[in-house]
Write a protein that holds these residues in place. Structure first.
Motif, PDB file in Angstrom:
ATOM      1  N   ALA A 180       6.676  12.294  -5.485  1.00 58.52           N
ATOM      2  CA  ALA A 180       6.335  12.026  -4.087  1.00 58.52           C
ATOM      3  C   ALA A 180       4.826  12.128  -3.841  1.00 58.52           C
ATOM      4  CB  ALA A 180       7.089  12.984  -3.159  1.00 58.52           C
ATOM      5  N   HIS A 181       4.048  12.327  -4.916  1.00 55.27           N
ATOM      6  CA  HIS A 181       2.590  12.472  -4.772  1.00 55.27           C
ATOM      7  C   HIS A 181       1.844  11.841  -5.936  1.00 55.27           C
ATOM      8  CE1 HIS A 181       4.289  15.831  -2.393  1.00 55.27           C
ATOM      9  NE2 HIS A 181       3.280  15.626  -1.606  1.00 55.27           N
ATOM     10  N   MET A 182       2.323  10.695  -6.391  1.00 57.26           N
ATOM     11  CA  MET A 182       1.747  10.095  -7.597  1.00 57.26           C
ATOM     12  C   MET A 182       0.249   9.813  -7.451  1.00 57.26           C
ATOM     13  SD  MET A 182       4.222   9.947  -9.771  1.00 57.26           S
ATOM     14  CE  MET A 182       4.244   8.558 -10.889  1.00 57.26           C
ATOM     15  N   ARG A 183      -0.157   9.472  -6.258  1.00 62.69           N
ATOM     16  CA  ARG A 183      -1.563   9.118  -6.023  1.00 62.69           C
ATOM     17  C   ARG A 183      -2.534  10.248  -6.288  1.00 62.69           C
ATOM     18  NH1 ARG A 183      -2.042   4.749  -1.205  1.00 62.69           N
ATOM     19  NH2 ARG A 183      -3.084   3.349  -2.628  1.00 62.69           N
ATOM     20  N   GLN A 184      -2.032  11.484  -6.198  1.00 62.43           N
ATOM     21  CA  GLN A 184      -2.925  12.619  -6.420  1.00 62.43           C
ATOM     22  C   GLN A 184      -3.239  12.792  -7.898  1.00 62.43           C
ATOM     23  OE1 GLN A 184      -1.039  15.212  -2.909  1.00 62.43           O
ATOM     24  NE2 GLN A 184      -2.516  16.330  -4.145  1.00 62.43           N
ATOM     25  N   PHE A 185      -2.586  12.001  -8.749  1.00 59.52           N
ATOM     26  CA  PHE A 185      -2.766  12.175 -10.188  1.00 59.52           C
ATOM     27  C   PHE A 185      -3.460  11.005 -10.873  1.00 59.52           C
ATOM     28  CE2 PHE A 185       0.924  14.749  -8.984  1.00 59.52           C
ATOM     29  CZ  PHE A 185       0.486  15.984  -9.423  1.00 59.52           C
ATOM     30  N   MET A 186      -3.520   9.874 -10.230  1.00 60.85           N
ATOM     31  CA  MET A 186      -3.990   8.689 -10.942  1.00 60.85           C
ATOM     32  C   MET A 186      -4.580   7.655  -9.991  1.00 60.85           C
ATOM     33  SD  MET A 186      -0.174   7.270 -11.832  1.00 60.85           S
ATOM     34  CE  MET A 186       0.458   8.919 -12.196  1.00 60.85           C
ATOM     35  N   PRO A 187      -5.396   6.749 -10.535  1.00 60.76           N
ATOM     36  CA  PRO A 187      -5.925   5.655  -9.710  1.00 60.76           C
ATOM     37  C   PRO A 187      -4.812   4.681  -9.333  1.00 60.76           C
ATOM     38  CG  PRO A 187      -6.619   5.398 -12.010  1.00 60.76           C
ATOM     39  CD  PRO A 187      -5.912   6.717 -11.911  1.00 60.76           C
ATOM     40  N   THR A 188      -4.971   4.058  -8.189  1.00 61.97           N
ATOM     41  CA  THR A 188      -3.918   3.197  -7.649  1.00 61.97           C
ATOM     42  C   THR A 188      -4.522   2.003  -6.914  1.00 61.97           C
ATOM     43  OG1 THR A 188      -3.882   4.523  -5.627  1.00 61.97           O
ATOM     44  CG2 THR A 188      -2.282   5.102  -7.331  1.00 61.97           C
ATOM     45  N   ILE A 189      -3.686   1.018  -6.662  1.00 63.50           N
ATOM     46  CA  ILE A 189      -4.125  -0.138  -5.866  1.00 63.50           C
ATOM     47  C   ILE A 189      -3.150  -0.335  -4.709  1.00 63.50           C
ATOM     48  CG2 ILE A 189      -2.902  -1.794  -7.359  1.00 63.50           C
ATOM     49  CD1 ILE A 189      -5.221  -3.762  -6.843  1.00 63.50           C
ATOM     50  N   ASN A 190      -3.703  -0.564  -3.539  1.00 64.70           N
ATOM     51  CA  ASN A 190      -2.900  -0.673  -2.324  1.00 64.70           C
ATOM     52  C   ASN A 190      -2.155  -1.996  -2.213  1.00 64.70           C
ATOM     53  OD1 ASN A 190      -3.196   1.693  -0.858  1.00 64.70           O
ATOM     54  ND2 ASN A 190      -3.681   0.574   1.023  1.00 64.70           N
ATOM     55  N   VAL A 191      -0.994  -1.933  -1.578  1.00 62.85           N
ATOM     56  CA  VAL A 191      -0.282  -3.133  -1.147  1.00 62.85           C
ATOM     57  C   VAL A 191      -0.282  -3.064   0.377  1.00 62.85           C
ATOM     58  CG1 VAL A 191       1.924  -4.373  -1.145  1.00 62.85           C
ATOM     59  CG2 VAL A 191       1.118  -3.240  -3.230  1.00 62.85           C
ATOM     60  N   SER A 192      -1.242  -3.747   0.970  1.00 62.51           N
ATOM     61  CA  SER A 192      -1.461  -3.610   2.408  1.00 62.51           C
ATOM     62  C   SER A 192      -0.347  -4.265   3.213  1.00 62.51           C
ATOM     63  CB  SER A 192      -2.794  -4.258   2.787  1.00 62.51           C
ATOM     64  OG  SER A 192      -2.926  -4.303   4.200  1.00 62.51           O
ATOM     65  N   ASN A 193       0.018  -3.607   4.308  1.00 67.56           N
ATOM     66  CA  ASN A 193       0.977  -4.228   5.235  1.00 67.56           C
ATOM     67  C   ASN A 193       0.248  -4.894   6.398  1.00 67.56           C
ATOM     68  OD1 ASN A 193       0.187  -2.048   6.738  1.00 67.56           O
ATOM     69  ND2 ASN A 193       2.241  -1.234   7.115  1.00 67.56           N
ATOM     70  N   GLY A 194      -1.070  -5.025   6.254  1.00 69.40           N
ATOM     71  CA  GLY A 194      -1.836  -5.601   7.351  1.00 69.40           C
ATOM     72  C   GLY A 194      -1.961  -4.583   8.470  1.00 69.40           C
ATOM     73  N   LEU A 195      -2.353  -5.030   9.619  1.00 69.72           N
ATOM     74  CA  LEU A 195      -2.561  -4.077  10.718  1.00 69.72           C
ATOM     75  C   LEU A 195      -1.533  -4.272  11.820  1.00 69.72           C
ATOM     76  CD1 LEU A 195      -6.452  -4.273  10.890  1.00 69.72           C
ATOM     77  CD2 LEU A 195      -5.035  -2.633   9.647  1.00 69.72           C
ATOM     78  N   LYS A 196      -0.464  -4.996  11.489  1.00 71.82           N
ATOM     79  CA  LYS A 196       0.521  -5.296  12.520  1.00 71.82           C
ATOM     80  C   LYS A 196       1.402  -4.102  12.852  1.00 71.82           C
ATOM     81  CE  LYS A 196       2.230  -9.079  10.761  1.00 71.82           C
ATOM     82  NZ  LYS A 196       2.948 -10.341  10.542  1.00 71.82           N
ATOM     83  N   THR A 197       1.966  -4.161  14.025  1.00 69.24           N
ATOM     84  CA  THR A 197       2.926  -3.158  14.464  1.00 69.24           C
ATOM     85  C   THR A 197       4.185  -3.256  13.600  1.00 69.24           C
ATOM     86  OG1 THR A 197       2.089  -3.262  16.707  1.00 69.24           O
ATOM     87  CG2 THR A 197       4.343  -2.461  16.429  1.00 69.24           C
ATOM     88  N   PRO A 198       4.686  -2.115  13.088  1.00 74.18           N
ATOM     89  CA  PRO A 198       5.914  -2.176  12.288  1.00 74.18           C
ATOM     90  C   PRO A 198       7.098  -2.638  13.129  1.00 74.18           C
ATOM     91  CG  PRO A 198       4.930   0.059  12.264  1.00 74.18           C
ATOM     92  CD  PRO A 198       4.174  -0.744  13.268  1.00 74.18           C
ATOM     93  N   THR A 199       8.021  -3.314  12.472  1.00 76.61           N
ATOM     94  CA  THR A 199       9.263  -3.682  13.143  1.00 76.61           C
ATOM     95  C   THR A 199      10.157  -2.446  13.201  1.00 76.61           C
ATOM     96  OG1 THR A 199       9.091  -5.853  12.118  1.00 76.61           O
ATOM     97  CG2 THR A 199      11.201  -5.280  13.122  1.00 76.61           C
TER      98      THR A 199
END
Lengths: 441, 441
Positions: free
Chosen positions: A74-93
């Motif tokens: 649940a915290h993989m990012r704290q251990f390794m470099p990562t690349i984002n998959v952006s959801n844009g800036l829209k309001t979530p459905t």
């Protein structure tokens, strides 16, 4: 915390790149149970600084030893470099809710056992970190355990492959990829590898014939070299192997005849990821963002782990929120349509649903998955309800049941990697819930 | 791309942890200009794999050499482990827009020059990656350049310090921190360091007297040891120095008398971060999430870089979206209130605005910042408009002008780290825009 309960194999720092679904029998080691191994109670990484025996690291592999892995997934990012998959800036459905608390009381008999247990009890057996069940497009069940929260993100492990396969079949439908062509027509670098004379379709359905063992127990298994290549940390000075996914894949050797048997090998997903990147000119992280994530009304960005040159791990590196995984499952269930938009062509979903070659699948001898097949990197149950699923080690899941109009998504942190550890408490459970929901309407 | 234009210093892998604002004169090296160094045109990290000379890495420092740093500041996560600052799952608060295109034509005379230039021209001079100007709570100007997009995130560098300082003064107002107490009362581990007999207030205003050089040109400067300690990569075998921020900070030696002179030293922010973590029992990433990020209606999560044991870099590790930084600036301008909620106590904002000791500040001899002071890790201009700001190397900025009811936020990637490189094209520009907006109403 007793050393004796630790995950028995010494995991290398690259262990995290080993997520695969094997059909090995469940290990008989005695582990702490779900409650005993609760990552919040264990206090991992809490304190300034945390106590020495509660600090987890990537480079020494401690982050991925059970029970610590329950926190780390649940915290993989704290251990390794990562690349984002952006959801844009829209309001979530928003996700509508229609809670059905009776689900916890549903009874079923685990495979190979005689005594029935309840759905609620099964969640402990599989070390669930979170479960969402959708029915008729609404959330009927949503629970979190351990280190996962609704706003957290969790490793999807090999569920990632089904995202890669979905993007692949979308590009096929768009005409950018011809699945009848040889892989080497898209990636000339693979000409002299096992993939050189395989078709893209064989890669997508994992019927390639590869000299590639994912047997953890064998120190000479190819999976270790693949893992070392994908490890983003600087390589040791005496290391002379491949240093990235793209350097590794051309070294895979052929063993047998393509197209005859299903062989679940992570590298197929990374080859498909490579083809996707090549034909689009973008990373699969960008492609996933543009084609699905920005359109789906997700609540959070997702992210991939990357190798030393920023290549997302198409075979197992995706991380996302549980509710967003439910949205994705619902999108597949709804034939690619969400928010009034046809995000994935219906023909792509149809291609997944029609399933792969059952005879080829049967040759892989999965004792718990009789009659199944594999298509576009999805597992097809071929059961009466036409259910199909995405599966990842340690218990990650997207289960889609068209007849019940149901989606189950689950994150988990079972000490045993292989799905065969979870399946006895899962496969009959999904069917029992489907039955319950069909009745409940 | 010509090697001759490269950033002239060989940057170590830990260089990224060196963001500080120094008052050194601008380097006279000739750099590619903003257009020539455009990171999108340069094609960094594009391709599967990218061409060898377009691959950027953390461990060899290539990612942070100009002009590559122009790409990397917008993709820090691809190089290092990070920790999320969640905005929760709520719908973002929309930002209203009232575009004023005439801002581009505003003229001003850069400090030390005779010929005036336009606002638009100044953005090239400072290698801006993105600028948002808020007036009366609405966006009047929003532009992106280079590798930054509205949905992207960018390193805030030492603007991070003002986030840390804001959390610090919030906890003071809540009664969790007493600024008159000695640091060692909160962090006994710092008893024998320079911070042992410093008050929390002296740390918050950086009037501690430290043997700590941030002079990049000096290979024996303490900043290098601090950077090495904070570097999340595994340490070399022969490394025997501190291995985390928390191990480094107790080694800082005293030089002089606390409280007499302003001395801009990043380690103060990390000590304040440590105090915040100690009194709350949480990382500053969690504290920022809970106290501000989840309440502000931000569009994106933010993230901090972390050291080898997951400690967020309180002195310079925050990354966020530009529009969210505008929301944060607006929150400060609006005395801590947003969306009808008093998120930050007004008394905390008042404490920032009243500024620090001007005499102590003057002793630091910033030739371009005459009459300024420093309070709660914010820079106070003491100009007629009561403007104050957050500043980070390579051109990061939050500029708040209460009289003009204006906030300017900027991300940039100036090849020269020191703000003294940007200030001649920035400080008079901010005042000219404020004047324009006051007139425009």
């Amino acid at each position: 915390m007793k050393q004796a309960y630790f995950y028995p194999r010494v995991l290398f720092s690259c262990s995290i790149f080993l997520w695969s679904t094997s059909n090995n029998a469940q290990e008989k080691t005695k582990f702490l149970d779900a409650e005993q191994s609760d990552p919040v109670k264990m206090g991992w990484m809490i304190g300034s600084p945390p106590p020495t025996d509660r600090i987890l690291r990537f480079d020494d592999g401690s982050f991925f030893q059970f029970p610590a892995l329950r926190w780390s997934v649940a915290h993989m990012r704290q251990f390794m470099p990562t690349i984002n998959v952006s959801n844009g800036l829209k309001t979530p459905t928003p996700l509508a809710t229609n809670s059905k608390e009776d689900i916890d009381k549903i009874k079923f008999t685990p495979l190979g056992e005689k005594k029935s247990i309840t759905w609620e009890e099964s969640l402990q057996k599989v070390y669930a970190d979170g479960v969402v069940i959708m029915h008729h497009g609404k959330i009927v069940y949503e629970k979190y355990f351990g280190a996962l929260t609704p706003e957290g993100q969790h490793a999807a492990m090999s569920v990632t492959k089904s995202f890669t396969g979905t993007l692949g079949i979308m590009l096929v439908e768009e005409g950018l990829i011809d699945p009848t062509k040889l892989v080497s027509e898209y990636i000339p670098e693979l000409q002299n590898s096992a993939f050189g004379d395989a078709t893209v379709r064989q890669v997508m359905d994992m019927t390639t014939a590869l000299q590639f063992s994912e047997d953890y127990a064998n120190p000479n298994a190819e999976i270790w070299k693949f893992s070392a290549a994908g490890n983003p940390l600087p390589k040791p000075k005496d290391y002379d192997g491949p240093k990235t996914y793209y350097e590794y894949l051309p070294t895979v050797k052929k063993k047998g005849v393509h197209g005859e048997a299903f062989g679940y090998k992570t590298v197929n997903s990374d080859v498909l990821g490579w083809i996707i990147a090549r034909v689009t000119g973008k990373t699969i992280a960008e492609v996933l963002s543009e084609k699905i994530w920005k359109k789906l009304g997700t609540e959070q960005d997702g992210y991939y782990s990357v190798d030393a040159i920023g290549t997302p791990f198409a075979g197992g590196g995706y991380n996302l929120g549980l509710r967003d995984m439910a949205r994705f499952g619902q999108l597949i269930l709804d034939n690619g349509k969400a928010n009034g938009e046809q995000i994935i062509p219906k023909s792509a979903i149809d291609d997944i649903k029609k399933g792969g070659n059952k005879k080829a699948f049967a040759k892989a001898n999965y004792s718990l998955l009789k009659g199944w097949s594999y298509r576009d990197m999805w597992w097809i149950t071929n059961n009466d309800n036409g259910a199909f699923c995405a599966r990842g080690v340690h218990g990650q899941l997207i289960y889609i049941d068209p007849k019940a109009d149901m989606v189950i998504v689950r994150f988990a942190s079972n000490p045993v990697a292989a799905n065969s550890a979870n399946d006895p408490y899962s496969l009959p459970a999904y069917e029992a819930v489907a039955k319950f929901l069909i009745k409940a309407k």
